[in-house]
Design an enzyme around this catalytic site. Structure first.
Site, PDB file in Angstrom:
ATOM      1  N   GLU A   8       0.338  -0.922   0.122  1.00 16.00           N
ATOM      2  CA  GLU A   8       0.427  -0.379  -0.213  1.00 16.00           C
ATOM      3  C   GLU A   8       0.652   1.400  -0.163  1.00 16.00           C
ATOM      4  O   GLU A   8       0.345   2.498  -0.790  1.00 16.00           O
ATOM      5  CB  GLU A   8      -0.887   0.267   1.259  1.00 16.00           C
ATOM      6  CG  GLU A   8      -2.142   0.819   1.270  1.00 16.00           C
ATOM      7  CD  GLU A   8      -2.666   0.476   2.571  1.00 16.00           C
ATOM      8  OE1 GLU A   8      -3.820   2.052   2.872  1.00 16.00           O
ATOM      9  OE2 GLU A   8      -3.456  -0.633   2.081  1.00 16.00           O
ATOM     10  N   TYR A 329       0.658  -2.102  13.411  1.00 16.55           N
ATOM     11  CA  TYR A 329       0.210  -1.249  12.457  1.00 16.55           C
ATOM     12  C   TYR A 329      -0.800  -0.723  13.714  1.00 16.55           C
ATOM     13  O   TYR A 329      -1.363  -0.952  14.669  1.00 16.55           O
ATOM     14  CB  TYR A 329      -0.984  -2.332  12.042  1.00 16.55           C
ATOM     15  CG  TYR A 329      -1.775  -1.479  10.844  1.00 16.55           C
ATOM     16  CD1 TYR A 329      -1.062  -0.670   9.759  1.00 16.55           C
ATOM     17  CD2 TYR A 329      -3.051  -2.124  10.953  1.00 16.55           C
ATOM     18  CE1 TYR A 329      -2.487  -0.585   8.754  1.00 16.55           C
ATOM     19  CE2 TYR A 329      -4.194  -1.131   9.934  1.00 16.55           C
ATOM     20  CZ  TYR A 329      -3.372  -0.297   9.282  1.00 16.55           C
ATOM     21  OH  TYR A 329      -3.999   0.781   8.157  1.00 16.55           O
TER      22      TYR A 329
END
Length: 613
Positions: A8, A329
């Site tokens: 990403e 994350y």
């Protein structure tokens, strides 16, 4: 066999490529100045030794748009609820790079963030890859499931791929279409109407968003409560006694009353007695609980509370730390750690730090507590935790240093013992009234030694009272006070309200606050050490105008509509509803609200004019 891997973000692509390639990686430029292509070999559990190219996107690469005949100024605003939409490539060079690299690939592997948005971006990547290679189909896609960039974790993700979650893709597609149609129609209506009345500049935009306006609504509601507050007098009885040279204040158990005569009657009865009696002494252990594992919302709230850092700055710093492999994350709703968490491995990495290293070493040598488990689990990522050690001086800026230190200290605190104290409460009877005084002795600080942000300290100790003891009242007064208004909204409070009401996700809350700040619907004001959020005259006027329209069973400035949408999106993910059904229901509600707003737009502009002139 050749595998195309797509992350990403460029930093994730670089990190994963170096891990899987074992350092033997060849880098190639792409047509995008932000994107690099990394070639290496990797032995996949499912496919054996493969030639791999790792590249990336930079977030979404496709966006929704109207056809040319429905662009701004070309059609009525209400038509946007039903007109055809098209998908446009938003970052052509990134899209073309994926198509080109996919042309010779046998397999596509997605390495986007493991949340709903990441699934949808993965679907966009598939569209780009499929354009370059029609043999690549949805059913054949591998999807790497990972939450941080620790080497063994990434290798496990590569060897245990899952499938792209098409139900999550459908949920995001539904949300994006709702937000686009509702946002563009209302934004065009508001912008043109406010420009016509010279309430905004000709180049300014008055945007509407299904999350923006409920967020603004919270701030306006609090502001109105503060401004409309009328202080009210109340009365109470205050008592002090002196023993062993120590003065102790006692609080009336009845609190206070707004009836002065009633309090005066009770007070006069007390005055008949020069002495009071200690009728009860109670000492009991008390516990100050260590924190729960860290979620995104708690991270943003605490950074606002402890560091006066905006939600956006906190999330930006956490994102950078994650991209560099220092923390897990940072976008997660989970407040628990998995059973497989290597706690000792993390302590080992952190023991070298001069600030908290000795504490981490103590957890290693003396043993740690298993963290408390919260009640939330998004099934995608564990609670936020440190992954690798970095010296604070090596980080780019103060925001990153503060966030990293906070994440580490919070993690160590989670693995520690609760703080323990002894609470003592004395109950004094003076006349017919009861009063209490309390003292606290902290016996074991435990997690508080590392979690420096929270204070829990011993209070002034009570004298050595005994039950039944008669003690002279050194001061007994009837006092008057006044009720105080609530404070204006803090960002920490706003984040908590948005989270509790389902406005935005843990990942987008910061964006919505930043958007209404950019649109000048709100402003931040510093009062002493605190920073508050207040509505601008424009922001107040817009909320007041929409509230006066009195829609049937709904409000465009309250959280209920968006909360229902979020529940329906989760139903799509769970498979109990389909996208078409949810979209049709939501569209109909907003379409009716738009029609009424369009017919009565003068009500909204009048409210703005009233406040702005």
């Amino acid at each position: 066999m050749r595998v195309l891997c797509v992350a990403e973000k460029p930093s994730i692509a670089r990190a994963v490529a170096n891990i899987l390639g074992g350092g033997n990686v060849n880098m190639r430029e792409s047509n995008s100045k932000y994107i690099k292509n990394y070639d290496f070999s990797f032995n996949f559990a499912e496919a054996g030794n493969c030639e791999v190219t790792m590249t990336s996107v930079v977030g979404h690469i496709i966006r929704l748009e109207t056809k040319p005949e429905n662009r701004w100024g070309m059609c009525s605003h209400g038509k946007l609820f039903d007109c055809d939409l098209v998908e446009l490539v938003d970052k052509q060079d990134v899209f073309d790079n994926i198509s080109k690299e996919a042309a010779t690939a046998n397999k596509l592997m997605i390495w986007t963030d493991c949340d709903r948005e990441g699934e949808y971006i993965g679907f966009e990547i598939f569209k780009a890859a499929n354009k370059g290679n029609r043999r690549i189909q949805i059913a054949d896609i591998w999807r790497g499931k990972f939450s941080h960039l620790e080497r063994n974790h990434i290798i496990r993700a590569a060897n245990n791929p899952i499938r792209l979650d098409m139900k999550s893709v459908a949920a995001v597609a539904c949300r994006m279409e709702v937000d686009f149609r509702v946002g563009t129609s209302f934004t065009r209506l508001l912008t043109e109407s406010l420009r016509q009345h010279n309430l905004i500049e000709s180049k300014e935009v008055a945007s509407y968003g299904t999350c923006q306006f409920p967020t603004l609504g919270f701030i306006v509601d609090r502001y109105k409560r503060v401004k409309s507050f009328v202080p009210e007098a109340f009365w109470f009885i205050d008592v002090e006694v002196m023993k062993d040279g120590t003065k102790s204040g006692f609080n009336w158990t009845k609190g206070h009353f707004f009836d002065r005569l009633y309090v005066l009657c009770l007070y006069e009865r007390c005055l008949k007695h020069d002495f009071g009696t200690i009728v009860k002494l109670e000492s009991k252990p008390t516990t100050n609980w260590r924190p729960l594992p860290l979620t995104t919302v708690e991270l943003q709230k605490d950074c606002s509370r402890y560091f006066k850092m905006s939600a956006k700055r906190a999330l930006d710093a956490a994102e950078k730390l994650y991209n560099n492999g220092y923390i897990s994350y940072p976008r997660t709703e989970t407040d628990k750690y998995p059973p497989t968490m290597d706690f000792r491995g993390i302590f080992e990495k952190q023991k070298q730090d001069s600030r908290w290293g000795s504490y981490a070493n103590d957890l290693l040598s003396s043993g740690h507590q298993m963290p408390r488990n919260g009640s939330h689990d998004d099934k995608a990522h564990p609670a936020i935790h440190p992954v690798n050690y970095v010296n604070l001086a090596a980080l780019d800026n103060q925001d990153q240093r503060k966030v990293y230190e906070y994440v580490v200290r919070r993690f160590l605190a989670c693995c520690s013992k609760d703080a323990v104290g002894m609470s003592t409460t004395a109950t004094l009877k003076w006349g017919d009234e009861l009063f209490t005084a309390s003292g606290l002795m902290v016996l074991e600080r435990n997690y508080l030694d590392v979690f420096i942000y929270k204070k829990w300290e011993s209070s002034k100790q009570l004298p050595s009272f005994t039950e039944g003891e008669q003690i002279k009242i050194s001061s007994g007064k009837m006092k008057e006070g006044k009720t105080a208004p609530p404070n204006h909204m803090t960002e920490s409070e706003l984040i908590a309200l948005m989270d509790a009401n389902g406005i935005g996700t843990d990942a987008t809350i910061a964006e919505h606050i930043e958007k209404i700040l950019t649109r000048r619907y709100i402003a931040k004001q510093k009062v002493g050490k605190n920073e508050y959020i207040v509505p601008s005259k424009l922001g107040m006027g817009l909320i007041e105008g929409f509230d006066k329209l009195e829609f049937e069973n709904i409000s465009l400035s309250k959280p209920f509509l968006r909360r229902e949408l979020e529940k329906s999106l989760q139903d799509i993910v769970n498979g109990t509803k389909i996208k078409a059904e949810v979209f049709a229901q939501v569209k109909e509600v907003y379409k009716k609200a738009f029609a009424k707003s369009n017919e009565n737009i003068r009500v909204i502009t009048n409210e703005c004019q009233k406040l702005m002139r």
